[in-house]
Design an enzyme around this catalytic site. Structure first.
Site, PDB file in Angstrom:
ATOM      1  N   ILE A 160       0.828  -1.197   0.000  1.00 35.55           N
ATOM      2  CA  ILE A 160       0.000   0.000   0.000  1.00 35.55           C
ATOM      3  C   ILE A 160       0.872   1.261   0.000  1.00 35.55           C
ATOM      4  O   ILE A 160       1.631   1.511   0.937  1.00 35.55           O
ATOM      5  CB  ILE A 160      -0.957   0.009   1.211  1.00 35.55           C
ATOM      6  CG1 ILE A 160      -1.733  -1.321   1.278  1.00 35.55           C
ATOM      7  CG2 ILE A 160      -1.905   1.196   1.112  1.00 35.55           C
ATOM      8  CD1 ILE A 160      -2.527  -1.658   0.031  1.00 35.55           C
ATOM      9  N   GLU A 369      -1.658  -1.142 -10.178  1.00 34.70           N
ATOM     10  CA  GLU A 369      -2.970  -0.672 -10.665  1.00 34.70           C
ATOM     11  C   GLU A 369      -3.509  -1.524 -11.806  1.00 34.70           C
ATOM     12  O   GLU A 369      -4.106  -1.038 -12.757  1.00 34.70           O
ATOM     13  CB  GLU A 369      -2.904   0.808 -11.055  1.00 34.70           C
ATOM     14  CG  GLU A 369      -2.588   1.698  -9.864  1.00 34.70           C
ATOM     15  CD  GLU A 369      -3.124   3.104  -9.996  1.00 34.70           C
ATOM     16  OE1 GLU A 369      -4.155   3.300 -10.645  1.00 34.70           O
ATOM     17  OE2 GLU A 369      -2.505   4.003  -9.415  1.00 34.70           O
TER      18      GLU A 369
END
Length: 385
Positions: A160, A369
């Site tokens: 993250i 992504e």
């Protein structure tokens, strides 16, 4: 008539970010990179420039721009360094944008002014140790304790970005909150402020690239947050974040184009000044053709993200175009980084050189992504296959 010329405001933005990247970022980023240190000073300066507020309305502290403006800024930053660029990209498209898109007025008032000014960062907690591209495999769970009107969260998140800095204010996490009528998991997005008891930021990863950006695994052990921290609608977390990822892929594509173009910039400069056998290596057709191919890839990928960004800001469907742009730009970045390293020879293999860092930074663009394989799935499904 199709015109790819940028307007005066975007050209002015491009010039200012380019100047910042070359004059402020370039001289110092190598040191941050080698120390695996987060560049707080550079982030602070980007905040003062208004970059974290680029695509947000002025009422929330933004600059009143759009995703196209963000993409232009990201390309210019990534031409010099991807760690700084991805800090901005994730801070906006994955951090502040979910609050702007799906937050209540109270949530927007609480968080957006800090995020759009760069005073604080937010993170996007989707990926887990066992659930990456298959987000439906999420294991993190949240149960609503009706006696206290609180969500109780247990689980973990992995890889993250912007999740463990000194200025990280919150992480929005997706969690299983029940079962849908068809038997699938009900996924919901919930805001978890930094410092909440039971919310632990694990030590930073030792990464191949993006060494001056912040990346952590997160764990949640009976983390309690108010029921009002629900972001958007209960059970709509997966759909919400698919939209956020579609938008983020356009920005990610711009970052990839920046890296690909940075490889061209460095290779042209080196080919002019490096001499071998009595002349600049740029006088050799083998080098000329290699750099010409690099420029062609960067240019083509740029047109792809221009198309996707234009569709996004004009309210047209852009999902397929975002996937195409992300795929094309990551391919261009990887190939150009390899070729730039070859042009530089032994110097290209040194971490302290820009192309050495670009070579290390390029690979994650095929993964983050949405992997390149996922982009091909999206493209082919959009064609009815």
């Amino acid at each position: 008539m199709v015109d790819f010329t940028l307007g005066e405001e975007l050209e002015a933005l491009r010039d200012s970010v380019r100047e910042f990247a070359h004059d402020v970022v370039a001289p110092v980023i190598g040191d941050y990179y080698e120390r695996h240190a987060f560049p707080y000073d550079l982030v602070r300066q980007m905040g003062k420039m208004g970059l974290f507020g680029l695509p947000f309305p002025e009422e929330w502290g933004g600059m009143g721009g759009d995703y196209f403006a963000l993409c232009i800024a990201l390309e210019e930053l990534a031409r010099v360094d991807s760690s700084v660029a991805v800090t901005l990209e994730a801070g906006i498209s994955l951090g502040a944008m979910p609050i702007y898109r799906y937050g209540t007025d109270a949530q927007k008032h609480q968080w957006l002014p800090k995020l759009t000014s760069g005073e604080a960062l937010a993170a996007f907690g989707l990926t887990e140790p066992g659930a990456g591209s298959d987000a439906a495999g999420t294991l993190t769970r949240a149960v609503l304790d009706e006696s206290t009107d609180e969500w109780v969260i247990n689980g973990s998140k992995a890889f993250i970005t912007n999740s463990g800095t000194d200025i990280t204010a919150l992480v929005t996490v997706t969690a299983v909150t029940g079962t849908n009528p068809d038997g699938s998991k009900e996924l919901t997005a919930i805001i978890v402020p930094s410092g909440t008891p039971g919310f632990t930021v694990q030590p930073g990863y030792s990464k191949v690239g993006w060494c001056a950006s912040d990346t952590h695994e997160l764990s949640f052990d009976d983390v309690r947050v108010p029921a009002a921290n629900l972001l958007g609608e209960r059970g709509r977390g997966y759909a919400q974040f698919l939209r956020i990822l579609d938008e983020g892929r356009v920005a990610f594509a711009a970052l990839g184009v920046g890296l690909a173009q940075g490889c061209v910039d460095e290779s042209v400069a080196y080919a002019r000044q490096r001499h071998a056998f009595g002349r600049p290596i740029g006088a050799n057709q083998a080098i000329q053709f290699k750099i010409a191919d690099m420029e062609s890839r960067a240019h083509t990928a740029r047109l792809a993200y221009y198309d996707a960004a234009s569709r996004l800001v004009n309210g047209r469907d852009f999902k397929r175009q975002a996937a195409i742009a992300k795929l094309a730009s990551s391919d261009a970045a990887m190939l150009n980084a390899r070729e730039a390293t070859q042009v530089h020879g032994g110097y290209g293999f040194m971490n302290e050189t820009p192309v050495g860092r670009m070579y290390r930074d390029a690979k994650i663009l095929e993964i983050g992504e949405g992997t390149s394989e996922v982009q091909r799935m999206i493209i082919s499904r959009s064609m009815g296959l």
